[in-house]
Design an enzyme around this catalytic site. Structure first.
Site, PDB file in Angstrom:
ATOM      1  N   ASP A 161      11.562   6.585  -6.640  1.00  0.00           N
ATOM      2  CA  ASP A 161      10.105   6.412  -6.609  1.00  0.00           C
ATOM      3  C   ASP A 161       9.624   5.733  -7.891  1.00  0.00           C
ATOM      4  OD1 ASP A 161      10.060   7.758  -4.198  1.00  0.00           O
ATOM      5  OD2 ASP A 161       9.560   9.689  -5.102  1.00  0.00           O
ATOM      6  N   ASP A 190      13.066   3.750  -2.628  1.00  0.00           N
ATOM      7  CA  ASP A 190      12.322   4.727  -1.839  1.00  0.00           C
ATOM      8  C   ASP A 190      10.836   4.385  -1.907  1.00  0.00           C
ATOM      9  OD1 ASP A 190      11.810   6.841  -0.173  1.00  0.00           O
ATOM     10  OD2 ASP A 190      12.349   8.396  -1.597  1.00  0.00           O
ATOM     11  N   ASP A 194       4.530   8.462  -4.470  1.00  0.00           N
ATOM     12  CA  ASP A 194       4.753   9.651  -3.648  1.00  0.00           C
ATOM     13  C   ASP A 194       4.135  10.889  -4.284  1.00  0.00           C
ATOM     14  OD1 ASP A 194       6.159   8.064  -1.915  1.00  0.00           O
ATOM     15  OD2 ASP A 194       8.032   9.203  -2.035  1.00  0.00           O
ATOM     16  N   ARG A 243       3.998   3.397   5.476  1.00  0.00           N
ATOM     17  CA  ARG A 243       3.499   4.365   4.484  1.00  0.00           C
ATOM     18  C   ARG A 243       2.509   3.713   3.512  1.00  0.00           C
ATOM     19  NH1 ARG A 243       8.757   8.210   2.988  1.00  0.00           N
ATOM     20  NH2 ARG A 243       9.464   8.477   5.143  1.00  0.00           N
TER      21      ARG A 243
END
Length: 367
Positions: A161, A190, A194, A243
């Site tokens: 991340d 990734d 997040d 996302r």
């Protein structure tokens, strides 16, 4: 008889000693960086002020960032860390101390509060090195680029991340950042941004997120619904597969963002999440809003958005697009006021203001 030194002078001398030992540059006395004011949900719950009122330290390595955290009097002593240059694995090592909990190969803001991390001038670059915020509160990150953070391959950092926030975190403002990757999970990356495990009162503003399989999530599973009160505004999502963001539970306010080339899906509200989606500009993208890859529904309130060359897939058992004519299916009441820019002006406004190295410019409401 000698007079005792004032407490503030003691603090100044301690900070100067830290600078001498670590090679960091310190501006004294307790100065406050010109970072502006937090907006959206980050301005709630007592507000987000970062290290305002604390000492200002300049760092040119990741190790120096950790040393600045570890050199404070306590884990809550306010500090503004101005960062310049390129921060990478070679110059980021674990530092120990009673006011920090750091690690090699990642910028670790763990169990701390009242911290501002801000890039100087054109901004700082965190190259293949992620920023991890955990069990912390009142954090500001501004004017930095975080790029190509990997969870597999070499080198790895922060679970892949760019910025990862987790576990009982409150009040974080991420502003004027550029978060980017060079591919998706198969290339070792990734998420760019997040949030999980009871993270609340966060704003992501005036940032660029690009070239990634995953823009970011709120909640790491359908059962992780302890997160929420997130504002996303004046950001540019470009060449993102999905996302943008993915929401599991909680409330998000998403306004005045420019979405370009969302390749598979965009705002994925699911597992009971409620999203207020205002005055965004969606361009050249697919399935920009809905509940995707699950049958656990999420909800949205929409208004003022522009859908420019957006395509929509057919509904299925785990595919519930909001379009081709998105309608509200919930109502979200905000605890703050805001004045959105007209959606038609969003591409121009975001282009000149969003990302690192833009001088922390914000919208003036003009196209």
């Amino acid at each position: 008889m000698k007079r005792a030194l004032p407490l503030r002078l003691h603090a100044a001398l301690a900070t100067m000693a830290l600078a001498a030992a670590t090679g960091t540059l310190v501006s004294m006395p307790e100065a406050s960086a010109a970072t502006g004011s937090a907006t959206g949900y980050a301005a709630q719950n007592g507000g987000t002020t970062g290290g305002a009122g604390g000492s200002t330290v300049r760092a040119t390595t990741g190790t120096a960032i950790h040393q600045a955290l570890c050199g404070r009097a306590s884990t809550s002593t306010p500090i503004i860390i101005e960062v310049t240059g390129t921060i990478n694995h070679a110059n980021t090592k674990k530092v120990s101390g009673s006011s920090c909990d750091t690690a090699d190969g990642v910028i670790e803001l763990k169990k701390v509060s009242n911290v501002t991390l801000v890039g100087v001038g054109g901004g700082a670059v965190f190259d293949q090195l992620g920023i991890h915020i955990r069990e912390s509160k009142n954090i500001i990150i501004q004017n930095v680029t975080v790029r190509n953070v990997k969870k597999s391959g070499s080198p790895t950092s922060n679970g892949g991340d760019a910025i990862g926030i987790e576990r009982n975190v409150r009040n974080v403002w991420i502003d004027h950042t550029t978060l980017e990757a060079s591919g998706g999970e198969s290339e070792g990356f990734d998420g760019l941004f997040d949030l999980k495990d009871n993270t609340q009162y966060v704003t992501l503003s005036y940032s660029v997120l690009r070239n990634s399989g995953r823009g970011g999530l709120v909640g790491n599973s359908e059962s992780d619904r302890s997160n929420g009160y997130i504002t996303y505004h004046h950001n540019r999502y470009e060449n993102i597969d999905s996302r943008a963001p993915l929401l599991r539970g909680g409330i998000a306010h998403i306004y005045n963002n420019h979405y370009v080339r969302l390749n598979e899906s965009g705002i994925n509200s699911r597992a009971g999440a409620r999203a207020k989606v205002d005055n965004n500009y969606f361009e050249g993208s697919k399935d920009v809003l809905g509940t995707f890859y699950t049958d656990e529904a999420g909800y949205w309130q929409v208004g003022g958005n522009v859908f420019d060359n957006v395509t929509w897939s057919r509904p299925g058992s785990e595919n519930h697009p909001a379009g081709p004519d998105p309608k509200s299916n919930t109502t979200v009441t905000l605890p703050y006021s805001f004045t959105p820019d007209a959606a038609g002006c969003v591409p121009a406004i975001v282009n000149r203001t969003a990302g690192a190295g833009k001088g922390l410019q914000v919208s003036d409401g003009k196209c």
